[in-house]
Motif scaffolding. Sequence first.
Motif, PDB file in Angstrom:
ATOM      1  N   LEU A 140       0.829  -1.204   0.000  1.00  0.00           N
ATOM      2  CA  LEU A 140       0.000   0.000   0.000  1.00  0.00           C
ATOM      3  C   LEU A 140       0.865   1.255   0.000  1.00  0.00           C
ATOM      4  O   LEU A 140       0.583   2.225  -0.716  1.00  0.00           O
ATOM      5  CB  LEU A 140      -0.908   0.018   1.230  1.00  0.00           C
ATOM      6  N   ALA A 141       1.914   1.242   0.800  1.00  0.00           N
ATOM      7  CA  ALA A 141       2.790   2.413   0.918  1.00  0.00           C
ATOM      8  C   ALA A 141       3.521   2.704  -0.389  1.00  0.00           C
ATOM      9  O   ALA A 141       3.872   3.856  -0.666  1.00  0.00           O
ATOM     10  CB  ALA A 141       3.795   2.196   2.047  1.00  0.00           C
ATOM     11  N   ARG A 142       3.768   1.667  -1.195  1.00  0.00           N
ATOM     12  CA  ARG A 142       4.419   1.860  -2.491  1.00  0.00           C
ATOM     13  C   ARG A 142       3.403   2.133  -3.600  1.00  0.00           C
ATOM     14  O   ARG A 142       3.784   2.273  -4.765  1.00  0.00           O
ATOM     15  CB  ARG A 142       5.228   0.614  -2.877  1.00  0.00           C
ATOM     16  N   GLY A 143       2.128   2.185  -3.257  1.00  0.00           N
ATOM     17  CA  GLY A 143       1.112   2.393  -4.274  1.00  0.00           C
ATOM     18  C   GLY A 143       1.096   1.312  -5.330  1.00  0.00           C
ATOM     19  O   GLY A 143       0.778   1.551  -6.499  1.00  0.00           O
ATOM     20  N   GLY A 144       1.429   0.084  -4.909  1.00  0.00           N
ATOM     21  CA  GLY A 144       1.396  -1.042  -5.830  1.00  0.00           C
ATOM     22  C   GLY A 144       2.634  -1.219  -6.679  1.00  0.00           C
ATOM     23  O   GLY A 144       2.719  -2.167  -7.459  1.00  0.00           O
ATOM     24  N   SER A 145       3.611  -0.334  -6.558  1.00  0.00           N
ATOM     25  CA  SER A 145       4.826  -0.476  -7.369  1.00  0.00           C
ATOM     26  C   SER A 145       5.684  -1.616  -6.838  1.00  0.00           C
ATOM     27  O   SER A 145       5.562  -2.018  -5.679  1.00  0.00           O
ATOM     28  CB  SER A 145       5.623   0.829  -7.369  1.00  0.00           C
ATOM     29  N   ALA A 146       6.545  -2.119  -7.693  1.00  0.00           N
ATOM     30  CA  ALA A 146       7.429  -3.248  -7.356  1.00  0.00           C
ATOM     31  C   ALA A 146       6.628  -4.466  -6.913  1.00  0.00           C
ATOM     32  O   ALA A 146       7.056  -5.219  -6.039  1.00  0.00           O
ATOM     33  CB  ALA A 146       8.445  -2.855  -6.287  1.00  0.00           C
ATOM     34  N   ASP A 147       5.474  -4.658  -7.531  1.00  0.00           N
ATOM     35  CA  ASP A 147       4.667  -5.841  -7.249  1.00  0.00           C
ATOM     36  C   ASP A 147       5.431  -7.093  -7.686  1.00  0.00           C
ATOM     37  O   ASP A 147       6.159  -7.076  -8.681  1.00  0.00           O
ATOM     38  CB  ASP A 147       3.340  -5.746  -8.006  1.00  0.00           C
ATOM     39  N   LEU A 148       5.271  -8.179  -6.941  1.00  0.00           N
ATOM     40  CA  LEU A 148       6.016  -9.400  -7.227  1.00  0.00           C
ATOM     41  C   LEU A 148       5.773  -9.934  -8.635  1.00  0.00           C
ATOM     42  O   LEU A 148       6.661 -10.534  -9.242  1.00  0.00           O
ATOM     43  CB  LEU A 148       5.638 -10.486  -6.210  1.00  0.00           C
ATOM     44  N   HIS A 149       4.578  -9.726  -9.157  1.00  0.00           N
ATOM     45  CA  HIS A 149       4.225 -10.287 -10.457  1.00  0.00           C
ATOM     46  C   HIS A 149       4.034  -9.221 -11.531  1.00  0.00           C
ATOM     47  O   HIS A 149       4.321  -9.470 -12.702  1.00  0.00           O
ATOM     48  CB  HIS A 149       2.947 -11.118 -10.337  1.00  0.00           C
ATOM     49  N   ALA A 214      -4.292 -17.072  -9.721  1.00  0.00           N
ATOM     50  CA  ALA A 214      -2.877 -16.753  -9.979  1.00  0.00           C
ATOM     51  C   ALA A 214      -2.736 -16.308 -11.431  1.00  0.00           C
ATOM     52  O   ALA A 214      -2.152 -16.996 -12.253  1.00  0.00           O
ATOM     53  CB  ALA A 214      -1.999 -17.963  -9.692  1.00  0.00           C
ATOM     54  N   PRO A 215      -3.272 -15.130 -11.776  1.00  0.00           N
ATOM     55  CA  PRO A 215      -3.364 -14.711 -13.185  1.00  0.00           C
ATOM     56  C   PRO A 215      -2.002 -14.451 -13.828  1.00  0.00           C
ATOM     57  O   PRO A 215      -1.378 -13.411 -13.623  1.00  0.00           O
ATOM     58  CB  PRO A 215      -4.187 -13.420 -13.099  1.00  0.00           C
ATOM     59  N   GLY A 216      -1.538 -15.399 -14.611  1.00  0.00           N
ATOM     60  CA  GLY A 216      -0.257 -15.233 -15.279  1.00  0.00           C
ATOM     61  C   GLY A 216       0.953 -15.349 -14.369  1.00  0.00           C
ATOM     62  O   GLY A 216       2.075 -15.036 -14.776  1.00  0.00           O
ATOM     63  N   TYR A 217       0.755 -15.793 -13.147  1.00  0.00           N
ATOM     64  CA  TYR A 217       1.857 -15.870 -12.189  1.00  0.00           C
ATOM     65  C   TYR A 217       2.805 -17.019 -12.532  1.00  0.00           C
ATOM     66  O   TYR A 217       2.383 -18.048 -13.061  1.00  0.00           O
ATOM     67  CB  TYR A 217       1.329 -16.110 -10.775  1.00  0.00           C
ATOM     68  N   HIS A 218       4.061 -16.823 -12.187  1.00  0.00           N
ATOM     69  CA  HIS A 218       5.040 -17.903 -12.228  1.00  0.00           C
ATOM     70  C   HIS A 218       4.997 -18.580 -10.862  1.00  0.00           C
ATOM     71  O   HIS A 218       5.324 -17.968  -9.853  1.00  0.00           O
ATOM     72  CB  HIS A 218       6.432 -17.329 -12.522  1.00  0.00           C
TER      73      HIS A 218
END
Length: 294
Positions: A140-149, A214-218
Amino acid sequence: MPRVSAVASLLLIAIASPAAAAPPRKAEPALPQLKAYETKEEWRQPVPPFRIGDHTWYVGTAGLSALLVKTDAGAVLIDGGMPQAADMILARMRELGVAPSDLKYILHSHAHADHSGPLAAIQRATGARVVSNAESDALLARGGSADLHFGDEIQFPPLRADRLVLDDEVLELGGMRFTVHFTPGHTPGSMSWTWDDTRNRKPLRIAYVDSLSAPGYHLASNPRYPHIVDDYRRSVDAVRALPCDVLITPHPDASGWTPANTSAPHPQPMTCADYATRAAARLDEQLKAEEAKH
């Protein structure tokens, strides 16, 4: 004055004579525009609010859930949809007799733009306290940036939690008790919530269960999330055991809801056990598909 060698003289002439340099380079094309985060129209299509329980209302869009729970001591909002839904959510609250100052808590499922997108704006407008866990608070603090996927593809206005909860912790307001259940997988901080309401004065156990997709997740041997498959399997087991007379999910169609049809918005009710079983089957299929590619 010392003599300058012939080689040095040629170098000086070359440096001092721009006209002798290589011909100018052809202008490169402009860098591409950044594409906006595009979504399905139904995710952005408002629908009239409708009642789920005596205290619980659906206030989301046709394709993204948001719930408002009214109590004698104020209201609780769970999820909000896309960032552009903030004004709509506030308008729905007013329609249901909830002033901005009446909203006491904001809960959420996971920190993706299509569910937590408007929460920062709603928090500013209401002063409500945001409740999250440590994993989701970081995202939340990153506003969704650097999401794992998804990396930086689905950012949203950042915010910070006012209260961090632990698994199975209970939040109480006006006699309503909201229990958090950690269901990691879709994100490491994914949360589901259960509470007891009534409908026509009969007990009603409501479960707001986070996505188990897991939409498109590895999945297999993911270096950034090594235990993702184990987390999914534990979450499936946890969801299967939830108290669950009515199941609602962040994407309502995943649990048989059609919010656009407010007169009959739940034509295909689904139990938490069924939801878990289907999620487990999809996970197995996705793992097999990954193995087949290697």
